[in-house]
Design a protein around this motif. Structure first.
Motif, mmCIF file in Angstrom:
data_model
loop_
_atom_site.group_PDB
_atom_site.id
_atom_site.type_symbol
_atom_site.label_atom_id
_atom_site.label_comp_id
_atom_site.label_asym_id
_atom_site.label_seq_id
_atom_site.Cartn_x
_atom_site.Cartn_y
_atom_site.Cartn_z
ATOM 1 N N HIS A 192 -56.221 -58.215 -14.140
ATOM 2 C CA HIS A 192 -55.917 -56.798 -14.338
ATOM 3 C C HIS A 192 -54.888 -56.646 -15.460
ATOM 4 O O HIS A 192 -53.944 -57.424 -15.536
ATOM 5 C CB HIS A 192 -55.378 -56.178 -13.045
ATOM 6 C CG HIS A 192 -55.405 -54.692 -13.061
ATOM 7 N ND1 HIS A 192 -54.428 -53.955 -13.685
ATOM 8 C CD2 HIS A 192 -56.303 -53.804 -12.581
ATOM 9 C CE1 HIS A 192 -54.726 -52.660 -13.560
ATOM 10 N NE2 HIS A 192 -55.859 -52.555 -12.887
ATOM 11 N N PRO A 193 -55.100 -55.640 -16.355
ATOM 12 C CA PRO A 193 -54.187 -55.520 -17.496
ATOM 13 C C PRO A 193 -52.752 -55.143 -17.120
ATOM 14 O O PRO A 193 -51.820 -55.478 -17.845
ATOM 15 C CB PRO A 193 -54.827 -54.418 -18.365
ATOM 16 C CG PRO A 193 -55.768 -53.689 -17.459
ATOM 17 C CD PRO A 193 -56.206 -54.665 -16.411
ATOM 18 N N ASN A 194 -52.552 -54.421 -16.021
ATOM 19 C CA ASN A 194 -51.198 -53.916 -15.716
ATOM 20 C C ASN A 194 -50.595 -54.466 -14.440
ATOM 21 O O ASN A 194 -49.389 -54.651 -14.354
ATOM 22 C CB ASN A 194 -51.215 -52.383 -15.586
ATOM 23 C CG ASN A 194 -51.784 -51.709 -16.810
ATOM 24 O OD1 ASN A 194 -51.810 -52.305 -17.874
ATOM 25 N ND2 ASN A 194 -52.248 -50.492 -16.671
ATOM 26 N N TRP A 195 -51.436 -54.684 -13.424
ATOM 27 C CA TRP A 195 -50.910 -55.021 -12.104
ATOM 28 C C TRP A 195 -51.247 -56.465 -11.748
ATOM 29 O O TRP A 195 -52.338 -56.937 -12.041
ATOM 30 C CB TRP A 195 -51.550 -54.124 -11.034
ATOM 31 C CG TRP A 195 -51.232 -52.674 -11.146
ATOM 32 C CD1 TRP A 195 -51.979 -51.721 -11.761
ATOM 33 C CD2 TRP A 195 -50.097 -51.985 -10.600
ATOM 34 N NE1 TRP A 195 -51.382 -50.487 -11.628
ATOM 35 C CE2 TRP A 195 -50.227 -50.623 -10.927
ATOM 36 C CE3 TRP A 195 -48.982 -52.402 -9.854
ATOM 37 C CZ2 TRP A 195 -49.301 -49.663 -10.552
ATOM 38 C CZ3 TRP A 195 -48.051 -51.436 -9.479
ATOM 39 C CH2 TRP A 195 -48.206 -50.091 -9.822
ATOM 40 N N SER A 196 -50.318 -57.114 -11.060
ATOM 41 C CA SER A 196 -50.592 -58.437 -10.522
ATOM 42 C C SER A 196 -50.894 -58.264 -9.034
ATOM 43 O O SER A 196 -50.027 -57.846 -8.266
ATOM 44 C CB SER A 196 -49.349 -59.311 -10.740
ATOM 45 O OG SER A 196 -49.384 -60.400 -9.880
ATOM 46 N N MET A 197 -52.130 -58.565 -8.614
ATOM 47 C CA MET A 197 -52.552 -58.240 -7.241
ATOM 48 C C MET A 197 -53.431 -59.343 -6.680
ATOM 49 O O MET A 197 -53.848 -60.247 -7.401
ATOM 50 C CB MET A 197 -53.365 -56.923 -7.241
ATOM 51 C CG MET A 197 -52.687 -55.778 -7.930
ATOM 52 S SD MET A 197 -53.650 -54.257 -7.869
ATOM 53 C CE MET A 197 -54.960 -54.579 -9.015
ATOM 54 N N GLY A 198 -53.761 -59.252 -5.406
ATOM 55 C CA GLY A 198 -54.670 -60.200 -4.786
ATOM 56 C C GLY A 198 -56.075 -60.090 -5.376
ATOM 57 O O GLY A 198 -56.400 -59.123 -6.081
#
Ligand code: NDP
Length: 363
Positions: A209-215
């Motif tokens: 994801h370009p903006n968020w670090s997520m599962g």
């Protein structure tokens, strides 16, 4: 509208918390905040699925009372890792339910998917404050969950960044003054990819994801835009608004997380850098606010995000993107104008500015 905000943290001693899904992305951000505020919180229980090492490490660092692992195959490893600490261990679905039922004031629901439904409902049914990250709980059983929140006097605090933003702007005492709410969408990593190209997308690209670090799941859901559909359903249940009063606006920079439009034309929005620790902290300390290390927003820099030079580039790319053709009637002109505006708006992420210049009766 009694699901949000009917009881609060009065600051009378540390708040006792449980994290369902503590080893995931949201779980780890919550743990990070707890470690930064050791005097404000005590930890009752933590849970994971197949990650006994990380779970035991968190339980030790936070001096949790109970650690539960969903997959029984990993129970022996958890027991070994917690030996001599005095921290109780459990495994399987019953242990997850036990974690939710233990007497924490505040429960973070951060298991991914429908697996989180049963333990989240258990916390709701004992009237806890439930910080809800696990959106699938509302997607798969929204009506039942909201009914149980009201019946059991529980409090649901939205953690998903868009819903948390809306909650921060939402006048719970004057819901009748609200016209609609706005969920922003970054558009994910493939916003500018041609449809055909997406057939060849790899899992590695889909989770970037370009903006968020997520599962992994929510990252893929963001890439396909399924996530926004899930969030629409989530917002409908949380804020008890019909779907037509929930608007989605593409905003690739992920700075405005959500907004509330009032009947008088005022729009209240919440802004911040894309860091889940801000919405988690708001729910964790609510109705107080606590310090987080989230990068502070530079409003002057934000003001330059749609810069002067972007105008030329957007016009160029719009002309490249739309097919030419003869414009023989006034309607042809207006239709072309609408297409051009929509294309330019989607290229620059300003969906709402795509209003046509056409008089309404000519279209
Ligand atoms: P992750 O995949 O990073 O973490 C999921 C957590 O749930 C882990 O602790 C995992 O344990 C546990 N888990 C997975 N499967 C099971 C199961 N079958 N039974 C019990 N526990 C299980 O997810 P995220 O943290 O990204 O997301 C969690 C929820 O929050 C999702 O619903 C997501 O949509 C929502 N959300 C996430 C955001 C984010 O920034 N990540 C933002 C907004 C919402 P283990 O580590 O052992 O596998």
């Amino acid at each position: 509208m009694n699901s949000l905000g009917n009881i609060g943290y009065r600051g009378d001693g540390p708040r006792r918390v449980t994290i369902l899904g503590s080893t995931g992305s949201v779980g780890k951000s919550t743990v990070d905040l707890l470690l930064r505020h050791p005097d404000g919180f005590e930890v009752e229980a933590l849970t994971a699925n197949r990650n006994p090492g990380a779970l035991a490490e968190q339980a030790r660092a936070l001096r949790a009372r109970f650690a539960a692992i969903a997959d029984p195959d990993h129970y022996p490893a958890l027991k070994r890792a917690l030996a001599g600490t005095g921290i109780e261990a459990g495994c399987g679905a019953d242990a997850l339910t036990e974690a939710a039922l233990r007497p924490a004031d505040w429960v973070m629901a951060a298991i991914v998917g429908a697996a989180g439904l049963a333990p989240t409902l258990s916390a709701i049914r004992r009237g806890a404050i439930v910080a809800l990250a696990n959106k699938e709980v509302l997607v798969c059983a929204g009506a039942l969950v909201m009914q149980e929140v009201a019946r059991c006097g529980a409090t649901l605090l939205p953690v998903d960044s868009e819903h948390n933003a809306i909650w921060q702007c939402f006048d719970l005492a004057r819901v009748d003054t609200i016209e609609r709410i706005i969920l922003t969408a970054s558009g994910g990593p493939f916003r500018e990819r041609a449809f055909e190209d997406m057939r060849r997308v790899t899992p590695r690209e889909a989770v970037a994801h370009p903006n968020w670090s997520m599962g992994a799941k929510i990252s893929v859901d963001s890439a396909t835009m399924m996530n926004k559909g899930l969030e629409l359903i989530e917002a409908h249940h949380l804020f008890q608004l019909p779907l037509e009063r929930v608007e989605i606006v593409v905003h690739p920079q992920s700075i405005v997380h959500g907004a509330v439009v009032y009947r008088d034309g005022s729009v209240l929005a919440q802004l911040g850098s894309p860091d889940m620790r801000t919405p988690i902290a708001y729910a964790l300390a609510w109705p107080n606010r606590i310090e987080t290390p989230a990068k502070r927003l530079d409003l002057a820099a934000v003001g330059r995000l749609i810069g002067f030079l972007d105008i030329v580039e957007t016009v160029e790319r719009t002309l490249e993107a739309i097919p030419g053709g003869k414009l023989e009637t006034l309607d042809d002109v207006y239709n072309f104008d609408t297409t051009a505006r929509e294309t330019a708006a989607s290229l620059s992420g300003l969906r709402n500015s795509a209003r046509s210049a056409a008089p309404t009766d000519s279209l």
